[in-house]
Scaffold this motif. Sequence first.
Motif, PDB file in Angstrom:
ATOM      1  N   LEU A  11       8.341 -26.267   8.091  1.00  0.00           N
ATOM      2  CA  LEU A  11       8.945 -27.427   7.279  1.00  0.00           C
ATOM      3  C   LEU A  11      10.518 -27.165   7.744  1.00  0.00           C
ATOM      4  CD1 LEU A  11       6.198 -27.940   4.734  1.00  0.00           C
ATOM      5  CD2 LEU A  11       5.525 -29.051   6.937  1.00  0.00           C
ATOM      6  N   TYR A  12      10.572 -26.122   8.135  1.00  0.00           N
ATOM      7  CA  TYR A  12      12.470 -26.173   7.956  1.00  0.00           C
ATOM      8  C   TYR A  12      12.370 -25.613   9.667  1.00  0.00           C
ATOM      9  CZ  TYR A  12      11.617 -26.282   2.936  1.00  0.00           C
ATOM     10  OH  TYR A  12      11.948 -27.022   1.867  1.00  0.00           O
ATOM     11  N   ARG A  13      11.858 -25.873  10.568  1.00  0.00           N
ATOM     12  CA  ARG A  13      12.191 -25.612  11.820  1.00  0.00           C
ATOM     13  C   ARG A  13      13.162 -26.590  12.474  1.00  0.00           C
ATOM     14  NH1 ARG A  13       8.004 -21.755  14.087  1.00  0.00           N
ATOM     15  NH2 ARG A  13       8.823 -22.953  16.247  1.00  0.00           N
TER      16      ARG A  13
ATOM     17  N   ILE B 260      10.804 -28.482  15.712  1.00  0.00           N
ATOM     18  CA  ILE B 260       9.670 -29.966  15.272  1.00  0.00           C
ATOM     19  C   ILE B 260       9.660 -30.995  16.699  1.00  0.00           C
ATOM     20  CG2 ILE B 260       8.422 -31.604  14.082  1.00  0.00           C
ATOM     21  CD1 ILE B 260       8.982 -29.066  11.809  1.00  0.00           C
TER      22      ILE B 260
ATOM     23  N   ARG C 275       2.647 -27.771  17.077  1.00  0.00           N
ATOM     24  CA  ARG C 275       3.340 -27.652  15.824  1.00  0.00           C
ATOM     25  C   ARG C 275       2.828 -25.983  15.572  1.00  0.00           C
ATOM     26  NH1 ARG C 275       5.332 -32.017  14.339  1.00  0.00           N
ATOM     27  NH2 ARG C 275       5.990 -32.111  15.635  1.00  0.00           N
TER      28      ARG C 275
ATOM     29  N   MET D 174       1.172 -23.382  12.123  1.00  0.00           N
ATOM     30  CA  MET D 174       0.225 -23.330  11.115  1.00  0.00           C
ATOM     31  C   MET D 174       1.530 -23.830  10.243  1.00  0.00           C
ATOM     32  SD  MET D 174      -2.808 -23.360  10.354  1.00  0.00           S
ATOM     33  CE  MET D 174      -3.475 -23.567   9.014  1.00  0.00           C
ATOM     34  N   VAL D 175       1.762 -24.220   8.881  1.00  0.00           N
ATOM     35  CA  VAL D 175       2.438 -24.387   7.870  1.00  0.00           C
ATOM     36  C   VAL D 175       1.492 -23.947   6.483  1.00  0.00           C
ATOM     37  CG1 VAL D 175       4.213 -25.821   8.420  1.00  0.00           C
ATOM     38  CG2 VAL D 175       1.985 -26.845   6.948  1.00  0.00           C
ATOM     39  N   HIS D 176       1.734 -22.668   6.221  1.00  0.00           N
ATOM     40  CA  HIS D 176       1.317 -21.796   4.964  1.00  0.00           C
ATOM     41  C   HIS D 176       2.029 -22.497   3.711  1.00  0.00           C
ATOM     42  CE1 HIS D 176      -1.047 -20.117   7.523  1.00  0.00           C
ATOM     43  NE2 HIS D 176      -0.028 -20.030   8.395  1.00  0.00           N
ATOM     44  N   SER D 177       1.595 -21.981   2.608  1.00  0.00           N
ATOM     45  CA  SER D 177       2.163 -21.901   1.164  1.00  0.00           C
ATOM     46  C   SER D 177       3.318 -21.619   0.656  1.00  0.00           C
ATOM     47  CB  SER D 177       1.166 -22.593   0.195  1.00  0.00           C
ATOM     48  OG  SER D 177       0.060 -23.404   0.568  1.00  0.00           O
TER      49      SER D 177
ATOM     50  N   ASP E 194      15.473 -25.438  -1.529  1.00  0.00           N
ATOM     51  CA  ASP E 194      15.190 -26.216  -2.117  1.00  0.00           C
ATOM     52  C   ASP E 194      14.666 -25.829  -3.144  1.00  0.00           C
ATOM     53  OD1 ASP E 194      15.898 -27.798  -0.583  1.00  0.00           O
ATOM     54  OD2 ASP E 194      13.677 -27.869   0.807  1.00  0.00           O
TER      55      ASP E 194
ATOM     56  N   LEU F 287      -7.818 -27.473  10.426  1.00  0.00           N
ATOM     57  CA  LEU F 287      -6.493 -27.296  10.272  1.00  0.00           C
ATOM     58  C   LEU F 287      -5.658 -28.450   9.029  1.00  0.00           C
ATOM     59  CD1 LEU F 287      -3.894 -26.845  11.470  1.00  0.00           C
ATOM     60  CD2 LEU F 287      -4.253 -28.225  13.593  1.00  0.00           C
TER      61      LEU F 287
ATOM     62  N   LYS G  54      -5.588 -27.243   5.623  1.00  0.00           N
ATOM     63  CA  LYS G  54      -5.076 -25.505   5.329  1.00  0.00           C
ATOM     64  C   LYS G  54      -3.551 -26.639   5.221  1.00  0.00           C
ATOM     65  CE  LYS G  54      -7.702 -22.341   6.909  1.00  0.00           C
ATOM     66  NZ  LYS G  54      -8.672 -22.257   7.844  1.00  0.00           N
ATOM     67  N   THR G  55      -2.797 -27.397   6.358  1.00  0.00           N
ATOM     68  CA  THR G  55      -2.013 -28.039   6.199  1.00  0.00           C
ATOM     69  C   THR G  55      -1.468 -28.791   4.909  1.00  0.00           C
ATOM     70  OG1 THR G  55      -1.843 -28.128   8.726  1.00  0.00           O
ATOM     71  CG2 THR G  55      -0.180 -28.703   7.256  1.00  0.00           C
TER      72      THR G  55
ATOM     73  N   ASP H 253      -3.281 -28.077   1.796  1.00  0.00           N
ATOM     74  CA  ASP H 253      -2.242 -26.832   1.576  1.00  0.00           C
ATOM     75  C   ASP H 253      -0.804 -26.291   0.653  1.00  0.00           C
ATOM     76  OD1 ASP H 253      -5.255 -26.612  -0.104  1.00  0.00           O
ATOM     77  OD2 ASP H 253      -5.474 -24.800   1.962  1.00  0.00           O
ATOM     78  N   ALA H 254      -0.507 -26.802   2.496  1.00  0.00           N
ATOM     79  CA  ALA H 254       0.847 -26.264   1.679  1.00  0.00           C
ATOM     80  C   ALA H 254       2.191 -27.294   1.597  1.00  0.00           C
ATOM     81  CB  ALA H 254       0.875 -25.736   3.425  1.00  0.00           C
ATOM     82  N   MET H 255       1.051 -28.800   1.620  1.00  0.00           N
ATOM     83  CA  MET H 255       2.013 -30.011   1.737  1.00  0.00           C
ATOM     84  C   MET H 255       1.998 -30.322  -0.289  1.00  0.00           C
ATOM     85  SD  MET H 255       3.265 -30.981   3.607  1.00  0.00           S
ATOM     86  CE  MET H 255       3.390 -30.814   5.610  1.00  0.00           C
TER      87      MET H 255
ATOM     88  N   GLU I 283       1.459 -27.716  -2.191  1.00  0.00           N
ATOM     89  CA  GLU I 283       2.415 -26.751  -2.897  1.00  0.00           C
ATOM     90  C   GLU I 283       3.611 -27.698  -2.908  1.00  0.00           C
ATOM     91  OE1 GLU I 283       6.025 -24.762  -2.543  1.00  0.00           O
ATOM     92  OE2 GLU I 283       4.797 -24.683  -0.690  1.00  0.00           O
TER      93      GLU I 283
ATOM     94  N   ARG J 222       6.341 -29.039  -6.750  1.00  0.00           N
ATOM     95  CA  ARG J 222       7.689 -28.239  -6.547  1.00  0.00           C
ATOM     96  C   ARG J 222       8.477 -30.143  -7.367  1.00  0.00           C
ATOM     97  NH1 ARG J 222       9.830 -26.829  -0.207  1.00  0.00           N
ATOM     98  NH2 ARG J 222       8.106 -24.987  -0.101  1.00  0.00           N
TER      99      ARG J 222
ATOM    100  N   LYS K 126      11.187 -32.442  -1.549  1.00  0.00           N
ATOM    101  CA  LYS K 126      11.558 -33.283   0.301  1.00  0.00           C
ATOM    102  C   LYS K 126      11.310 -31.630   0.695  1.00  0.00           C
ATOM    103  CE  LYS K 126      14.163 -37.107   1.516  1.00  0.00           C
ATOM    104  NZ  LYS K 126      13.148 -38.350   1.336  1.00  0.00           N
ATOM    105  N   VAL K 127      10.488 -31.808   1.948  1.00  0.00           N
ATOM    106  CA  VAL K 127      11.498 -30.728   3.073  1.00  0.00           C
ATOM    107  C   VAL K 127      12.181 -31.488   4.547  1.00  0.00           C
ATOM    108  CG1 VAL K 127       9.854 -29.197   2.602  1.00  0.00           C
ATOM    109  CG2 VAL K 127       9.419 -31.727   3.654  1.00  0.00           C
TER     110      VAL K 127
ATOM    111  N   THR L 266      11.916 -31.982   7.829  1.00  0.00           N
ATOM    112  CA  THR L 266      11.322 -31.535   8.932  1.00  0.00           C
ATOM    113  C   THR L 266      10.615 -32.375   9.525  1.00  0.00           C
ATOM    114  OG1 THR L 266       9.072 -30.982   7.362  1.00  0.00           O
ATOM    115  CG2 THR L 266       8.153 -30.904   8.912  1.00  0.00           C
TER     116      THR L 266
ATOM    117  N   LEU M 262       8.602 -36.304   3.529  1.00  0.00           N
ATOM    118  CA  LEU M 262       8.910 -35.138   4.825  1.00  0.00           C
ATOM    119  C   LEU M 262      10.055 -35.793   5.621  1.00  0.00           C
ATOM    120  CD1 LEU M 262       5.010 -35.047   6.351  1.00  0.00           C
ATOM    121  CD2 LEU M 262       6.688 -33.248   5.964  1.00  0.00           C
TER     122      LEU M 262
ATOM    123  N   TYR N  83       2.694 -34.545   9.691  1.00  0.00           N
ATOM    124  CA  TYR N  83       3.272 -33.442  10.451  1.00  0.00           C
ATOM    125  C   TYR N  83       2.248 -33.465  11.753  1.00  0.00           C
ATOM    126  CZ  TYR N  83       4.080 -28.310  11.389  1.00  0.00           C
ATOM    127  OH  TYR N  83       4.555 -27.199  11.350  1.00  0.00           O
TER     128      TYR N  83
END
Lengths: 178, 343
Positions: free
Chosen positions: A70-72, A75, A80, A82-85, A119, B37, B40-41, B43-45, B47, B51, B55-56, B58, B86, B327
């Motif tokens: 999410l910080y690349r 983009i 894109r 895949m993003v992970h936790s 962050d 997809l 799974k994406t 799941d990351a969101m 997280e 926080r 805010k990220v 992206t 985002l 995203y």
Amino acid sequence: MRETPVFSDKDMDRAVSRIAHEIVERNHGVEGLMLAGIWTRGAPLAHRLAGRILSIEGKEVPVGVLDIGLYRDDIGRSSRPMVHSTEMPEVVDGQKLVLVDDVLFTGRTIRAALDALIDFGRPRQVQLAVLVDRGHRELPIRADYVGKNMPTSTKEEVQVRLLEVDGIDEVVLLREGA
Amino acid sequence: MPSIVKEENKRLKTSLVDGTRRHLLDVDDFTRDEIDLVSKTSDAMLEVLARDIKKVPTLRGKVIVTLFYEASTRTRVSFEEAGKLLSADVINVSSSGSSVEKGESLLNTVRTLQATGADLVVVRHQHSGAPYFMARNLESMGVINGGDGWHAHPTQALLDVYTMRRHLGPIGGRKIVIVGDILHSRVARSNLWALTTEGANVVLCAPPTLIPQEFLSGQHRVDEHPLSTVEIETNVEMALDGADVVMPLRLQLERQESGLLPTLREYSKMYGITRERLDLASKDALLLHPGPMNEGVEISPDVAHGSQSLIEEQVRNGVAVRMALLYLLVGATKREETKAEIQ
């Protein structure tokens, strides 16, 4: 693609050991120390370092995982990822944090990782450990701990393969052509 | 369909997985890999949502417009929140207070939005197909369908599937019962596609006047039909037996006036999800509702706010799923072939 082996499993093991010793030495122990592996291969490397530090110092060091998707800064320019936790086990404020990655190349991943990290709070200090530094930096970033300095051409590719991800421990250099 | 046309369609097929899908119009053409997809994406969101600083960076510098021709709380607010978390700039346009009131056509409105440099528009419209019409006429701006008429509500279906997956794991083979006004429900339609793609056993339950004719007459029960596994049951007790997920739909009050129902009270008595009825489903069955609820009509307050209810979690997951979709869609590769998805 032609594949040249650079690091065997034993070489890798020695490099991880040495980096673990250097981390302990530079930080005068493990007080307030934390490791954060960059997804994907930085994560198992960080766990290995923590394991090695445990056997040297007899103390557990917390290990986090950072995903930088999410910080690349590319983009919309490339496909894109895949993003992970991201998982940070403890508060990073005031800690000495060691970022861990497999290959240091342009420095853009580390730039993104620093943004991601900040962050989560304000670490006292951030250090960088990489298994391979292959040069060609595009940003003013350097590593504090390096497993192997490997001068490469931009046409080559360095691949770190880890047991946990790829089923084998090795580093190879890939070249175009036969 | 002649095979050459089929081949052509396959070649033109866009996907979130390879970054070629620019519009989200419905989930009827989604593959299992794409749903995976998105989950799974998400799941990351989730997280990111947990926080302290949620805010990220992206989508910094991207502009997202929400264009709503119909009332909405959840969908509009969660898209706005998703975009802002985002770091995109989000602009809200509603039909009242904009040039739509002066009679500006849909086409001119969206062309104007495109000309201002917006990257993506989320549209809700009372007419089925409006987002497709927009997508066909836009060159640089992506379209997300936030609900069109009775036709589709793809982001709701994706968040429902995501919510179920979080609790059940893979939902293939699970019994999912949708109860209520299927005929007028875009939520039910999109859920049908997403749930059958995931291999779930879907049961639709409603009075016959609120079930689409094709299903009632069993026309879908042929092997080639993509929804051939969907079952119809007009008796709610029979439908709920052993269900893993129960999803009542909002009963719109106008249905009584149009003669499709004798009275709301009778509907509630025959089809309302009460404690006793929920107990017919499997133990720990999940209760979902797309909202807004008419408590005391299609759902009783004690189950709506009870321990099996995931209604508030759906809203939270909805923000994560919409973050994931923004995203995955904003900045997708532009290519000629994307025309296939808007046909």
